[in-house]
Write a protein that holds these residues in place. Structure first.
Motif, short mmCIF file in Angstrom:
data_model
loop_
_atom_site.label_atom_id
_atom_site.label_comp_id
_atom_site.label_asym_id
_atom_site.label_seq_id
_atom_site.Cartn_x
_atom_site.Cartn_y
_atom_site.Cartn_z
N LYS A 126 -7.92 -3.82 4.04
CA LYS A 126 -8.18 -2.69 4.94
C LYS A 126 -7.93 -3.07 6.40
CE LYS A 126 -11.59 -0.32 2.05
NZ LYS A 126 -12.97 0.14 1.97
N VAL A 134 -10.86 -6.84 -0.47
CA VAL A 134 -10.46 -5.47 -0.14
C VAL A 134 -10.64 -5.22 1.35
CG1 VAL A 134 -10.97 -3.04 -0.54
CG2 VAL A 134 -10.95 -4.61 -2.47
N THR A 136 -4.15 -3.68 7.02
CA THR A 136 -3.44 -2.40 7.01
C THR A 136 -3.76 -1.61 8.29
OG1 THR A 136 -3.54 -2.35 4.59
CG2 THR A 136 -3.05 -0.28 5.70
N ARG A 192 0.83 -1.23 0.00
CA ARG A 192 0.00 0.00 0.00
C ARG A 192 0.85 1.26 0.00
NH1 ARG A 192 -3.64 2.23 -1.01
NH2 ARG A 192 -4.58 3.10 0.82
N ASP A 200 2.87 1.82 -3.43
CA ASP A 200 1.82 2.77 -3.79
C ASP A 200 0.71 2.11 -4.61
OD1 ASP A 200 0.70 5.29 -3.55
OD2 ASP A 200 1.54 5.98 -5.46
N MET A 201 0.29 0.93 -4.15
CA MET A 201 -0.76 0.20 -4.83
C MET A 201 -2.10 0.54 -4.19
SD MET A 201 1.17 -3.49 -5.28
CE MET A 201 -0.23 -4.32 -6.03
N SER A 202 -3.16 0.49 -4.97
CA SER A 202 -4.50 0.71 -4.43
C SER A 202 -4.91 -0.49 -3.59
CB SER A 202 -5.50 0.91 -5.57
OG SER A 202 -5.68 -0.31 -6.28
N GLU A 203 -5.94 -0.30 -2.77
CA GLU A 203 -6.44 -1.41 -1.96
C GLU A 203 -6.89 -2.57 -2.84
OE1 GLU A 203 -9.35 0.74 0.28
OE2 GLU A 203 -7.96 1.12 1.92
N GLN A 204 -7.51 -2.25 -3.95
CA GLN A 204 -7.98 -3.28 -4.88
C GLN A 204 -6.80 -4.07 -5.45
OE1 GLN A 204 -11.14 -4.19 -5.60
NE2 GLN A 204 -10.31 -5.83 -6.86
N ASP A 205 -5.73 -3.37 -5.86
CA ASP A 205 -4.55 -4.05 -6.41
C ASP A 205 -3.87 -4.91 -5.36
OD1 ASP A 205 -5.02 -2.89 -8.87
OD2 ASP A 205 -3.57 -1.26 -8.57
N VAL A 206 -3.82 -4.41 -4.14
CA VAL A 206 -3.22 -5.20 -3.06
C VAL A 206 -4.05 -6.45 -2.82
CG1 VAL A 206 -2.62 -5.23 -0.60
CG2 VAL A 206 -2.13 -3.20 -1.97
#
Length: 167
Positions: A145, A141, A148, A123, A127-133
């Motif tokens: 969350k 997702v 994280t 994250r 610098d990945m989005s929550e969806q990509d992670v």
């Protein structure tokens, strides 16, 4: 381009970034190199299938995270823990407080459980989005969350504890 050439080209271009991610996951240069090699070996075996996929990087990162998590589960990893105290990194006066805080943060990040560390690294460092992670970790997702959030809460608490003992 044949399979081997395409794979070699991918490795040449992306190896440094994969090694950087592996280091952030493992906290050790040698373990990071081992992790990258294991991941690349698995990636090579699946190359025909992966090369046609949307994101080779996402697949490679997922292999690395899964491999790192499986290393944590292995009994031999627990048996090889050193009993020596980890030496403190010397803080050069020129770098001041910022360097000390960065080192303290990195020490605390290294102590996070593998799944939480992966979520934080992907994250905030990658610098990945929550969806990509979520796609990379193979979870929802909501799981990203919560992992994280737990990791950040742990980081805050441990950093506050460290600041309290440093005074």
């Amino acid at each position: 381009m044949d399979r081997d050439s395409a794979f070699e080209q991918y490795v040449e271009v992306r190896q440094a970034a994969l090694l950087r991610l592996a280091y952030l996951l493992t906290g050790d240069q040698h373990a990071a190199e081992d992790l990258v090699q294991s991941a690349l070996a698995k990636l090579y075996l699946a190359w025909n299938r992966v090369e046609r996929a949307d994101s080779i990087d996402a697949y490679a990162k997922r292999i690395m995270i899964n491999e790192h998590s499986s290393w944590w589960r292995r009994a031999w990893r627990r048996l090889e823990t050193t009993t020596d105290a980890v030496p403190e990194r010397p803080v050069i006066a020129d770098f001041g407080q910022a360097l000390a805080e960065r080192d303290a943060l990195w020490t605390v990040v290294q102590a996070l459980p593998p799944r939480q560390r992966a979520a934080v690294v992907l994250r905030f460092y990658e610098d990945m989005s929550e969806q990509d992670v979520a796609v990379t970790l193979g979870c929802s997702v909501g799981t990203v969350k919560s992992q994280t959030s737990r990791a950040l809460a742990t980081l805050r608490n441990r950093l506050q504890e460290r600041r309290g003992t440093d005074r």
